[in-house]
Design a protein around this motif. Structure first.
Motif, PDB file in Angstrom:
ATOM      1  N   LYS A  47       9.165   4.482 -19.462  1.00 55.01           N
ATOM      2  CA  LYS A  47       9.286   5.805 -18.859  1.00 55.01           C
ATOM      3  C   LYS A  47       8.847   6.893 -19.824  1.00 55.01           C
ATOM      4  N   SER A  48       9.124   6.656 -21.110  1.00 57.12           N
ATOM      5  CA  SER A  48       8.878   7.716 -22.077  1.00 57.12           C
ATOM      6  C   SER A  48       7.387   7.997 -22.240  1.00 57.12           C
TER       7      SER A  48
ATOM      8  N   ASP B 290       9.069  10.884 -30.881  1.00 62.39           N
ATOM      9  CA  ASP B 290       9.975  12.028 -31.038  1.00 62.39           C
ATOM     10  C   ASP B 290      10.066  12.838 -29.750  1.00 62.39           C
ATOM     11  N   PRO B 291      11.190  12.709 -29.052  1.00 60.10           N
ATOM     12  CA  PRO B 291      11.317  13.411 -27.770  1.00 60.10           C
ATOM     13  C   PRO B 291      11.340  14.925 -27.929  1.00 60.10           C
ATOM     14  N   ARG B 292      11.698  15.401 -29.113  1.00 59.11           N
ATOM     15  CA  ARG B 292      11.754  16.854 -29.282  1.00 59.11           C
ATOM     16  C   ARG B 292      10.373  17.463 -29.118  1.00 59.11           C
TER      17      ARG B 292
ATOM     18  N   ARG C 209      14.155   5.013 -36.341  1.00 56.28           N
ATOM     19  CA  ARG C 209      13.225   5.831 -35.577  1.00 56.28           C
ATOM     20  C   ARG C 209      13.098   7.255 -36.130  1.00 56.28           C
ATOM     21  N   PRO C 210      14.200   7.966 -36.354  1.00 58.30           N
ATOM     22  CA  PRO C 210      14.029   9.295 -36.944  1.00 58.30           C
ATOM     23  C   PRO C 210      13.388   9.247 -38.332  1.00 58.30           C
TER      24      PRO C 210
ATOM     25  N   ARG D 189       7.876  15.898 -27.465  1.00 58.62           N
ATOM     26  CA  ARG D 189       7.416  15.584 -26.117  1.00 58.62           C
ATOM     27  C   ARG D 189       8.006  16.553 -25.100  1.00 58.62           C
ATOM     28  N   ARG D 190       9.305  16.782 -25.209  1.00 56.63           N
ATOM     29  CA  ARG D 190       9.960  17.567 -24.174  1.00 56.63           C
ATOM     30  C   ARG D 190       9.826  19.065 -24.385  1.00 56.63           C
ATOM     31  N   MET D 191       9.615  19.477 -25.609  1.00 50.85           N
ATOM     32  CA  MET D 191       9.552  20.915 -25.838  1.00 50.85           C
ATOM     33  C   MET D 191       8.162  21.341 -26.256  1.00 50.85           C
TER      34      MET D 191
ATOM     35  N   ILE E   9       9.205   9.037 -38.836  1.00 51.58           N
ATOM     36  CA  ILE E   9       8.229  10.103 -38.555  1.00 51.58           C
ATOM     37  C   ILE E   9       7.422  10.502 -39.801  1.00 51.58           C
TER      38      ILE E   9
END
Lengths: 324, 348
Positions: free
Chosen positions: B2-3, B338-340, B263-264, B342-344, B267
């Protein structure tokens, strides 16, 4: 009432470049089954250290120098890894101070709740089980829009919502005891009340014991049965909530209570003069000695926590001096 | 997954990145084009030979287009490049495009295997050191990385060649194929790919065998660099509140380290890996020399020594493109991790 958690003469130190920080000094502490205990004291006096040592999640530079912690007859400090993990997964849940940083920003709320439940005491047979359990859990912490919240990342939620998620995480663990480390400090004033009410409701419904650490004395007063007052790593006074507020004995307790601004009556608060002693070389006697206005020559010797009556103990030379 | 569903933000991000890569490459080409022409030394004279009379040199200058003003030269060159023609090499006396197509695949093979080592090794050692800071594995990794980073790749090349090709003859000392192996038919120029396409697995294995020592020597420095940066990220994340929470929840160690901590922490390490690909392309020259590897870096240095203008510009441009592609891939990986971002849709 039966004792659930008993801390005896706990001494915790931190290694630092200046030497050992002798933070907790002979702390004794007790939580009974279904008891609500408050822990108050100014910032940096070792409240979080005390909570973390109960779960053995102190940072790597810490040393448990002396003392015992009993949880349901298990000696936590001597316990092996399996016993500790069992307690962390089944008995004690912890809520952290800052909901902004307590959730991993890289994973969805769903992921973090799944993992917490997967390694818990709950008997999960299928994916549906898990799904249902999570939705029920979110309902319990009054998060109604569960679909959206599960698919969100922590940074997409408000502070109050995050703290509710953190409470949900703690609830997957706490079948006996909830450790709440200033759960409302980093929230809006309007949310603080809601979160505290939620906690009270959950604790009552589930029959849990709770240790509530907070600066908000007004809120503590309405919440807990018993209060421990800590100063610089020592328990200076403990009594039932009413007693602490109606007849505080230790000079520090008196000062702490008068430092709270009030909206009614004498509203100008008195701040505390001075600051916490240096933990590398703490004063050998009463650690409050340097800031105390009623100090005398006795105070250079450490006072014991003296039981004055059934539910009131104080560590101060002003009371029952011949018995120390 | 989904991501990986592509949102509007993702597309915007990709377009922005793609655009900036094109601008970077244009800027790079202008810079290196001018730089190559203002450096001392007369390419026309070098092309014509030292003993050539003046009128031959002038003739050569006109033939190479060097008598035109700089911007005309650049525009001509650029339109040729867009047509796939990188110009004529005054040293190899061939088209630079042909040279690049011959040498580049060989170096890319070497870089590919070296990065395989450096990334997998870097990740493994980085996790090991970062999960248990200040304990034995961390100390071993630290000492290893000091040694590896402070010694240039060609020293490793010589040491490994001595150790494993001469004293203990496990690997061949140089070249890309043994003399008794018939090379596979040339399709892409890469022996790996060509031998797979033509089903010549003897050639594939022999070529891999030849690649191991040079790739290892090339990868040591960047491998330990990657390990160090990952280790730093791991210890950084270890102190975060959310790691204390996962301790308090009693999550199993493996889950904690591989999922919530790795994961974090990955990066910055992934960013460093992207950079190291480009750096290794530069480092490859001496390693290629030690192992007699018929590669692109050797071609580039020869071009520079002979002031072969078109070849120099082509080499720098290719290195720039490799850098840009590596960093674009890095951006994609980070975007998916990193969803931060992707989402922002924040820039990295």
């Amino acid at each position: 009432m039966e004792s659930l958690l008993r801390v005896e003469d706990l001494n915790v130190r931190y290694k630092s470049y200046r030497g050992e920080l002798k933070v907790l000094d002979d702390v004794s502490f007790e939580v009974k089954v279904r008891e609500k205990v408050g822990l108050i004291g100014e910032s940096g006096c070792g409240k979080t250290t005390l909570l973390k040592s109960i779960l053995r999640i102190l940072p790597p530079n810490s040393i448990i120098y002396k003392g015992k912690i009993f949880f349901k007859n298990i000696e936590i400090i001597k316990a092996n890894k399996n016993e500790i993990f069992k307690i962390r997964r089944e008995n004690i849940g912890m809520i952290f101070q800052d909901p902004m940083s307590a959730l991993n920003p890289f994973f969805k709320v769903k992921d973090q709740l799944y993992d917490a439940l997967r390694y818990s005491v709950h008997n999960i047979k299928s994916q549906q089980d898990l799904q249902q359990m999570i939705i029920k859990l979110l309902k319990e912490v009054a998060l109604s829009d569960s679909e959206r919240i599960l698919e969100s990342y922590p940074f997409e939620l408000s502070g109050g919502m995050r703290q509710r998620v953190c409470i949900a995480l703690a609830l997957t663990r706490s079948n006996d005891l909830l450790l709440a480390d200033e759960p409302t400090t980093n929230l809006d004033v309007t949310i603080q009340e809601q979160i505290l009410n939620l906690l009270r409701e959950l604790v009552n419904k589930r029959g849990l014991s709770i240790v509530l650490v907070s600066h908000a004395l007004g809120m503590v007063k309405e919440f807990v049965d018993k209060i421990y007052v800590m100063y610089a790593g020592q328990i200076v006074e403990t009594a039932s909530t009413d007693k602490i507020f109606s007849e505080p004995l230790h000079p520090y307790t008196k000062l702490l209570l008068s430092a709270v601004p009030r909206l009614t009556g004498r509203w100008k608060a008195e701040g505390l003069i001075g600051r916490l002693p240096d933990y590398v070389n703490p004063p050998p006697g009463c650690r409050f000695y340097m800031r105390c206005q009623q100090s005398n020559s006795n105070c250079k010797i450490k006072p014991k926590l003296l039981k004055l009556n059934k539910d009131h103990s104080v560590a101060c030379w002003l009371y029952g001096d011949e018995e120390h | 997954m989904k991501s990986l569903i592509i949102s509007n933000e993702t597309i915007k991000f990709l377009l922005k990145r793609g655009g900036s890569i094109i601008f970077t490459l244009i800027g790079l080409s202008i810079l290196i084009f001018i730089l190559a022409r203002i450096l001392p030394g007369d390419p026309a004279r070098m092309a014509a030979g030292w003993t050539a009379p003046d009128w031959v040199i002038e003739e050569m200058r006109r033939k190479l287009g060097l008598d035109q003003p700089l911007h005309i030269q650049y525009i001509r060159w650029l339109s040729d490049v867009l047509k796939g023609d990188l110009g004529f090499s005054i040293y190899t006396k061939r088209s630079v495009t042909v040279d690049v197509l011959q040498y580049l695949p060989k170096t890319l093979e070497l870089i590919f295997v070296a990065e395989l080592f450096s990334i997998t090794g870097g990740i493994l050692l980085g996790i090991l050191a970062g999960a248990f800071p200040y304990r034995l594995p961390d100390n071993v990794v630290r000492v290893m990385s000091y040694i590896a980073i402070s010694m240039p790749a060609f020293v490793w090349a010589i040491i490994l060649q001595l150790m494993f090709a001469r004293i203990i003859p496990l690997f061949p000392a140089g070249g890309q194929l043994s003399s008794h192996i018939v090379p596979p038919p040339r399709i892409t120029g890469s022996i790996f790919i060509d031998s797979i396409i033509s089903g010549r697995f003897d050639a594939l294995i022999d070529c891999l065998w030849h690649t191991i020592l040079p790739a290892l020597s090339l990868s040591f420095g960047s491998m330990m660099q990657n390990a160090r940066i990952l280790r730093m990220g791991m210890t950084d994340i270890k102190g975060k509140d959310y790691m204390v929470l996962s301790d308090a929840l009693g999550l199993p160690l493996r889950l904690k380290i591989y999922k919530y901590q790795f994961r974090p922490a990955s990066i910055p390490a992934i960013t460093a890996m992207g950079m190291s690909i480009g750096a290794d392309l530069g480092n490859a020259f001496l390693v290629e020399n030690v192992y007699n590897w018929p590669g692109f870096s050797r071609y580039g240095v020869t071009a520079m020594l002979n002031k072969d203008l078109n070849a120099i510009v082509a080499v720098v441009l290719v290195v720039g493109i490799v850098y840009a592609i590596a960093n674009f891939i890095v951006d994609l990986i980070i975007l998916s991790l990193d969803p931060r971002i992707r989402r922002m849709s924040r820039s990295v």
